[in-house]
Design a protein around this motif. Structure first.
Motif, PDB file in Angstrom:
ATOM      1  N   UNK A 268     -44.721  57.655   9.668  1.00  0.00           N
ATOM      2  CA  UNK A 268     -43.464  57.606  10.416  1.00  0.00           C
ATOM      3  C   UNK A 268     -42.529  56.505   9.919  1.00  0.00           C
ATOM      4  N   UNK A 269     -43.005  55.696   8.983  1.00  0.00           N
ATOM      5  CA  UNK A 269     -42.168  54.631   8.437  1.00  0.00           C
ATOM      6  C   UNK A 269     -42.141  53.372   9.279  1.00  0.00           C
ATOM      7  N   UNK A 270     -42.944  53.316  10.323  1.00  0.00           N
ATOM      8  CA  UNK A 270     -42.995  52.111  11.155  1.00  0.00           C
ATOM      9  C   UNK A 270     -43.709  51.000  10.391  1.00  0.00           C
ATOM     10  N   UNK A 271     -44.803  51.350   9.728  1.00  0.00           N
ATOM     11  CA  UNK A 271     -45.451  50.423   8.798  1.00  0.00           C
ATOM     12  C   UNK A 271     -44.859  50.745   7.437  1.00  0.00           C
ATOM     13  N   UNK A 272     -44.050  49.834   6.916  1.00  0.00           N
ATOM     14  CA  UNK A 272     -43.316  50.081   5.672  1.00  0.00           C
ATOM     15  C   UNK A 272     -44.033  49.555   4.440  1.00  0.00           C
ATOM     16  N   UNK A 273     -45.124  48.862   4.623  1.00  0.00           N
ATOM     17  CA  UNK A 273     -45.862  48.315   3.497  1.00  0.00           C
ATOM     18  C   UNK A 273     -46.737  47.174   3.963  1.00  0.00           C
ATOM     19  N   UNK A 274     -47.509  46.656   3.045  1.00  0.00           N
ATOM     20  CA  UNK A 274     -48.378  45.512   3.333  1.00  0.00           C
ATOM     21  C   UNK A 274     -48.129  44.480   2.260  1.00  0.00           C
ATOM     22  N   UNK A 275     -48.045  43.231   2.675  1.00  0.00           N
ATOM     23  CA  UNK A 275     -47.714  42.164   1.740  1.00  0.00           C
ATOM     24  C   UNK A 275     -48.718  41.030   1.819  1.00  0.00           C
ATOM     25  N   UNK A 276     -48.833  40.339   0.715  1.00  0.00           N
ATOM     26  CA  UNK A 276     -49.635  39.131   0.656  1.00  0.00           C
ATOM     27  C   UNK A 276     -48.674  37.953   0.778  1.00  0.00           C
ATOM     28  N   UNK A 277     -48.990  36.998   1.623  1.00  0.00           N
ATOM     29  CA  UNK A 277     -48.161  35.808   1.774  1.00  0.00           C
ATOM     30  C   UNK A 277     -48.772  34.714   0.916  1.00  0.00           C
ATOM     31  N   UNK A 278     -48.015  34.261  -0.061  1.00  0.00           N
ATOM     32  CA  UNK A 278     -48.489  33.222  -0.961  1.00  0.00           C
ATOM     33  C   UNK A 278     -48.108  31.848  -0.421  1.00  0.00           C
ATOM     34  N   UNK A 279     -48.947  30.877  -0.668  1.00  0.00           N
ATOM     35  CA  UNK A 279     -48.667  29.497  -0.293  1.00  0.00           C
ATOM     36  C   UNK A 279     -47.924  28.862  -1.462  1.00  0.00           C
ATOM     37  N   UNK A 280     -46.601  28.771  -1.347  1.00  0.00           N
ATOM     38  CA  UNK A 280     -45.773  28.254  -2.448  1.00  0.00           C
ATOM     39  C   UNK A 280     -46.186  26.848  -2.869  1.00  0.00           C
ATOM     40  N   UNK A 281     -46.465  25.982  -1.911  1.00  0.00           N
ATOM     41  CA  UNK A 281     -46.843  24.602  -2.244  1.00  0.00           C
ATOM     42  C   UNK A 281     -48.146  24.571  -3.045  1.00  0.00           C
ATOM     43  N   UNK A 282     -49.100  25.418  -2.674  1.00  0.00           N
ATOM     44  CA  UNK A 282     -50.375  25.462  -3.401  1.00  0.00           C
ATOM     45  C   UNK A 282     -50.183  25.960  -4.831  1.00  0.00           C
ATOM     46  N   UNK A 283     -49.123  26.733  -5.049  1.00  0.00           N
ATOM     47  CA  UNK A 283     -48.823  27.242  -6.386  1.00  0.00           C
ATOM     48  C   UNK A 283     -47.924  26.292  -7.185  1.00  0.00           C
ATOM     49  N   UNK A 284     -47.570  25.154  -6.576  1.00  0.00           N
ATOM     50  CA  UNK A 284     -46.756  24.168  -7.275  1.00  0.00           C
ATOM     51  C   UNK A 284     -45.265  24.294  -7.023  1.00  0.00           C
ATOM     52  N   UNK A 285     -44.871  25.107  -6.042  1.00  0.00           N
ATOM     53  CA  UNK A 285     -43.454  25.262  -5.705  1.00  0.00           C
ATOM     54  C   UNK A 285     -43.220  24.587  -4.364  1.00  0.00           C
TER      55      UNK A 285
END
Length: 152
Positions: free
Chosen positions: A47-64
């Motif tokens: 039905x388009x209510x769930x439009x996708x699934x995402x991973x949330x990255x920890x920017x600080x842990x990646x050096x940003x």
């Protein structure tokens, strides 16, 4: 608008918090079996209510360690097409979000950089050279609180 029952809303809240959970885990959390949970998740996706699934990255842990919100007003003279600006700005990897908005600025960008020096480099060499850029206003993010969304 699709009619959602309490179980659908509970499933959406669970997946919004952690989309990696299996249908069995979701089903246990809302008191239904894995097959029923899977069918509901599939229906919500279809039905388009769930439009996708995402991973949330920890920017600080990646050096940003720096996030900056930029307000950009396009120059009035020789008005660049919105498509040209959008195409150019979305090609910059540090630009995480591009929002076309109403108000003082035409666009709002979310930029992630390693530090302030890195942000200055991105601003000078990439953002300010984009087609049609006029006025720019930067706001450095100090902290962020994630909100659960419209379902609470």
């Amino acid at each position: 608008m699709t009619d959602l029952d309490d179980t659908d809303r509970a499933i959406l809240r669970i997946l919004a918090q952690d989309a990696t959970q299996s249908a069995a885990q979701v089903g246990r959390a809302v008191g239904i079996g894995q097959p029923a949970a899977w069918r509901r998740i599939k229906r919500l996706t279809d039905q388009g209510i769930i439009a996708g699934r995402r991973v949330i990255l920890d920017n600080a842990a990646l050096g940003f360690g720096v996030t900056v919100f930029l307000g950009i007003r396009l120059a009035a003279k020789g008005r660049t097409s919105l498509e040209d600006f959008e195409r150019a700005v979305t090609a910059i990897p540090e630009v995480q979000l591009v929002q076309h908005v109403l108000g003082q600025f035409d666009y709002r960008l979310r930029i992630t950089a390693r530090d302030i020096t890195d942000f200055e480099r991105i601003l000078r060499r990439r953002i300010m050279t984009l087609p049609g850029v006029g006025q720019v206003e930067a706001n450095v993010m100090l902290s962020e609180e994630r909100r659960p969304g419209p379902l609470g």
